[in-house]
Structures are given as C-alpha cells and as structure tokens.
Motif scaffolding. Structure first.
Motif, PDB file in Angstrom:
ATOM      1  N   LEU A  52       0.818  -1.218   0.000  1.00  0.00           N
ATOM      2  CA  LEU A  52       0.000   0.000   0.000  1.00  0.00           C
ATOM      3  C   LEU A  52       0.850   1.266   0.000  1.00  0.00           C
ATOM      4  O   LEU A  52       0.333   2.360   0.210  1.00  0.00           O
ATOM      5  N   ARG A  53       2.146   1.103  -0.222  1.00  0.00           N
ATOM      6  CA  ARG A  53       3.086   2.226  -0.256  1.00  0.00           C
ATOM      7  C   ARG A  53       3.014   3.078   1.010  1.00  0.00           C
ATOM      8  O   ARG A  53       3.000   4.300   0.956  1.00  0.00           O
ATOM      9  N   GLY A  54       2.917   2.398   2.171  1.00  0.00           N
ATOM     10  CA  GLY A  54       2.951   3.079   3.458  1.00  0.00           C
ATOM     11  C   GLY A  54       1.644   3.717   3.894  1.00  0.00           C
ATOM     12  O   GLY A  54       1.614   4.438   4.887  1.00  0.00           O
ATOM     13  N   ASP A  55       0.550   3.452   3.202  1.00  0.00           N
ATOM     14  CA  ASP A  55      -0.738   4.066   3.529  1.00  0.00           C
ATOM     15  C   ASP A  55      -1.401   3.303   4.683  1.00  0.00           C
ATOM     16  O   ASP A  55      -2.108   2.327   4.478  1.00  0.00           O
ATOM     17  N   LYS A  56      -1.167   3.769   5.917  1.00  0.00           N
ATOM     18  CA  LYS A  56      -1.694   3.087   7.099  1.00  0.00           C
ATOM     19  C   LYS A  56      -3.214   3.149   7.170  1.00  0.00           C
ATOM     20  O   LYS A  56      -3.853   2.217   7.632  1.00  0.00           O
ATOM     21  N   ALA A  57      -3.793   4.250   6.727  1.00  0.00           N
ATOM     22  CA  ALA A  57      -5.249   4.387   6.783  1.00  0.00           C
ATOM     23  C   ALA A  57      -5.923   3.311   5.923  1.00  0.00           C
ATOM     24  O   ALA A  57      -6.904   2.683   6.346  1.00  0.00           O
ATOM     25  N   THR A  58      -5.390   3.077   4.742  1.00  0.00           N
ATOM     26  CA  THR A  58      -5.954   2.043   3.876  1.00  0.00           C
ATOM     27  C   THR A  58      -5.729   0.660   4.476  1.00  0.00           C
ATOM     28  O   THR A  58      -6.619  -0.191   4.430  1.00  0.00           O
ATOM     29  N   ALA A  59      -4.558   0.444   5.064  1.00  0.00           N
ATOM     30  CA  ALA A  59      -4.278  -0.843   5.710  1.00  0.00           C
ATOM     31  C   ALA A  59      -5.277  -1.085   6.841  1.00  0.00           C
ATOM     32  O   ALA A  59      -5.832  -2.182   6.964  1.00  0.00           O
ATOM     33  N   ASN A  60      -5.512  -0.066   7.655  1.00  0.00           N
ATOM     34  CA  ASN A  60      -6.484  -0.198   8.747  1.00  0.00           C
ATOM     35  C   ASN A  60      -7.873  -0.507   8.205  1.00  0.00           C
ATOM     36  O   ASN A  60      -8.591  -1.345   8.746  1.00  0.00           O
TER      37      ASN A  60
END
Length: 137
Positions: free
Chosen positions: A98-106
């Motif tokens: 996700l190229r570091g996208d924590k919000a999308t991972a969550n």
C-alpha cells in the motif's frame, strides 16, 4: 425555499449573505454534533469496537501477548516469537503493497474483521495481502 426567497427580497444583500453564512455554520455544527453522537453510540456497542482498531493498536497487543507468553515457558517463547515475527513481516508486507498508507491498511483489516469475525490477526493480514495481490494480477 420560500423562506430564503423572502429573506433575499426583504434584506439588503450584505445582510442576506451574513444570514446565509450563519445558517450554514449552524447546519454544519448540528451535523458535527450528530456525527459525534453517532460514533459515541457506535463505540459503546462492544461487538462493533473492532471498527475502531488500527494497526498500531494491533502491534501493541501482539507485543504484549508475546511478552506474556515468553515469561511462561521456553517452548511457548519460541512459538510466540516466530508468530510475532511472522505478523510483523505480514504488516510490513501489507504496508509495502500500500506504499505506506496506514489508513488504507487499517480499513482493509477492519473490513476483513467485519466480514470474517473470530479469525486470528495473522489470518486478517494474510487475507488483506492475498486480496491486494489477487486484484493486481
């Protein structure tokens, strides 16, 4: 709409603009209060608390559980360490995809928890990674 037409016809333009601005601010405040109350009620339902869990909290829980398991037995220590390492690697892989996208991972983890309750954290991570890789190919 008749009320606004009446105001526009009876008030000078600067005053009308001020009234519209004040009405807009009041509407936005009421909307914000409504959203706040909605989320407070949603959070108070224990079965829906998983919606408010993020990856940082999951990591903290895994680290705590790993520490507790290490203190009990040596054999369990090896298993928990390898499990924690595996989860850490999966988290890193998911964030890398996700190229570091924590919000999308969550969001992806929350969706998996909602669709498949009762699974392990490792399973949710693996499923999110598998879905991402499947959709990219």
């Amino acid at each position: 709409m008749d009320f606004l037409a009446y105001l526009a016809a009876t008030l000078p333009p600067p005053i009308f603009a001020l009234v519209i601005g004040v009405l807009t601010v009041i509407c936005l405040l009421l909307y914000g209060v409504g959203l706040y109350i909605f989320f407070v009620v949603l959070y108070s339902v224990p079965s829906l608390r998983f919606l408010f869990t993020d990856i940082d909290e999951m990591i903290t829980q895994w680290l705590k559980s790993g520490t507790q398991q290490r203190s009990s037995q040596k054999t369990r220590r090896k298993a928990s360490t390898s499990c924690r390492t595996t989860n850490h690697e999966l988290q890193r892989k998911l964030l890398q995809l996700l190229r570091g996208d924590k919000a999308t991972a969550n969001r992806l983890i929350r969706q998996q928890r909602q669709m498949h309750p009762g699974r392990s954290d490792k399973w949710y991570l693996e499923k999110a990674i598998w879905d991402l890789e499947r959709d990219r190919h």
